[in-house]
Design an enzyme around this catalytic site. Structure first.
Site, mmCIF file in Angstrom:
data_model
loop_
_atom_site.group_PDB
_atom_site.id
_atom_site.type_symbol
_atom_site.label_atom_id
_atom_site.label_comp_id
_atom_site.label_asym_id
_atom_site.label_seq_id
_atom_site.Cartn_x
_atom_site.Cartn_y
_atom_site.Cartn_z
ATOM 1 N N LYS A 9 0.813 -1.214 0.000
ATOM 2 C CA LYS A 9 0.000 0.000 0.000
ATOM 3 C C LYS A 9 0.856 1.278 0.000
ATOM 4 O O LYS A 9 2.046 1.239 0.293
ATOM 5 C CB LYS A 9 -0.924 0.003 1.217
ATOM 6 C CG LYS A 9 -2.006 -1.060 1.169
ATOM 7 C CD LYS A 9 -2.887 -0.943 2.393
ATOM 8 C CE LYS A 9 -4.039 -1.891 2.390
ATOM 9 N NZ LYS A 9 -4.882 -1.717 3.585
ATOM 10 N N TYR A 49 -12.185 -0.934 -4.865
ATOM 11 C CA TYR A 49 -12.824 -1.132 -3.567
ATOM 12 C C TYR A 49 -14.348 -0.953 -3.617
ATOM 13 O O TYR A 49 -14.973 -0.667 -2.602
ATOM 14 C CB TYR A 49 -12.213 -0.178 -2.534
ATOM 15 C CG TYR A 49 -10.839 -0.608 -2.098
ATOM 16 C CD1 TYR A 49 -10.664 -1.678 -1.219
ATOM 17 C CD2 TYR A 49 -9.707 0.052 -2.556
ATOM 18 C CE1 TYR A 49 -9.416 -2.084 -0.809
ATOM 19 C CE2 TYR A 49 -8.440 -0.347 -2.151
ATOM 20 C CZ TYR A 49 -8.291 -1.421 -1.278
ATOM 21 O OH TYR A 49 -7.046 -1.821 -0.888
ATOM 22 N N ASN A 112 -1.853 -0.032 6.976
ATOM 23 C CA ASN A 112 -1.312 -1.282 7.502
ATOM 24 C C ASN A 112 -0.374 -2.001 6.532
ATOM 25 O O ASN A 112 -0.180 -3.198 6.621
ATOM 26 C CB ASN A 112 -2.450 -2.196 7.959
ATOM 27 C CG ASN A 112 -3.422 -2.523 6.854
ATOM 28 O OD1 ASN A 112 -3.163 -2.291 5.681
ATOM 29 N ND2 ASN A 112 -4.565 -3.072 7.228
ATOM 30 N N HIS A 115 -2.171 -5.289 1.426
ATOM 31 C CA HIS A 115 -3.532 -5.762 1.153
ATOM 32 C C HIS A 115 -3.406 -7.181 0.633
ATOM 33 O O HIS A 115 -2.449 -7.524 -0.060
ATOM 34 C CB HIS A 115 -4.198 -4.893 0.082
ATOM 35 C CG HIS A 115 -5.415 -5.509 -0.531
ATOM 36 N ND1 HIS A 115 -6.670 -5.355 0.018
ATOM 37 C CD2 HIS A 115 -5.570 -6.314 -1.621
ATOM 38 C CE1 HIS A 115 -7.553 -6.020 -0.724
ATOM 39 N NE2 HIS A 115 -6.906 -6.600 -1.723
ATOM 40 N N GLU A 126 -9.169 -9.648 -8.360
ATOM 41 C CA GLU A 126 -8.180 -8.598 -8.090
ATOM 42 C C GLU A 126 -6.947 -8.741 -8.979
ATOM 43 O O GLU A 126 -6.395 -7.736 -9.439
ATOM 44 C CB GLU A 126 -7.807 -8.617 -6.607
ATOM 45 C CG GLU A 126 -8.963 -8.154 -5.751
ATOM 46 C CD GLU A 126 -8.687 -8.147 -4.258
ATOM 47 O OE1 GLU A 126 -9.506 -7.541 -3.540
ATOM 48 O OE2 GLU A 126 -7.665 -8.698 -3.801
#
Length: 138
Positions: A9, A49, A112, A115, A126
């Site tokens: 990310k 998303y 975080n 993903h 994805e």
């Protein structure tokens, strides 16, 4: 051998952690069969998303994901989906197990570091969002 989708990310890319995370992936026995660094537009992030469109965090999430480049990867290994989820750790870095990527590199629930697809079916979707079949080494 099967495949799963992984993403480094923006927060981790910005902090120069791409190489360290890739090293952890390879040390865990994954083969990286496709990889690219891309900058998502806000529309790209919203499309990726879309499943979260009705959630209150959607706007914040898509703004974050489009603020700077990400690294998209296709990982291959026996039980790739579950092995990647285990290596990433819990979404909240404070709850992630020691030795996981999110425990070591994550800063918050939102930032975080990584993903991973939440199911084998979503991994297929994805992967195809980011990669054509010509870009995946077999």
């Amino acid at each position: 051998m099967n495949q799963t989708f992984a993403m480094i990310k923006p927060d981790a890319v910005e902090r120069g952690l791409t190489g360290k995370i890739i090293n952890r992936i390879e040390e865990a026995g994954f083969t990286i069969v496709a990889m690219k660094k891309v900058q998502l537009s806000l529309q790209d992030a919203q499309n990726f998303y879309a499943v979260h469109k009705e959630r209150p965090f959607f706007g914040e999430l898509t703004q974050f994901m489009s603020r700077s480049p990400i690294v998209a990867l296709v990982l291959q290994k026996d039980n790739a989906y579950s092995a990647w989820r285990d290596l990433m750790g819990a979404t909240n870095p404070t709850e992630a197990a020691d030795g996981t990527i999110r425990k070591e590199f994550g800063q918050s629930i939102g930032e975080n570091a990584t993903h991973g697809s939440d199911s084998e079916e979503n991994a297929i979707a994805e992967i195809s969002f980011f990669f054509s079949q010509f870009e995946i080494n077999r």
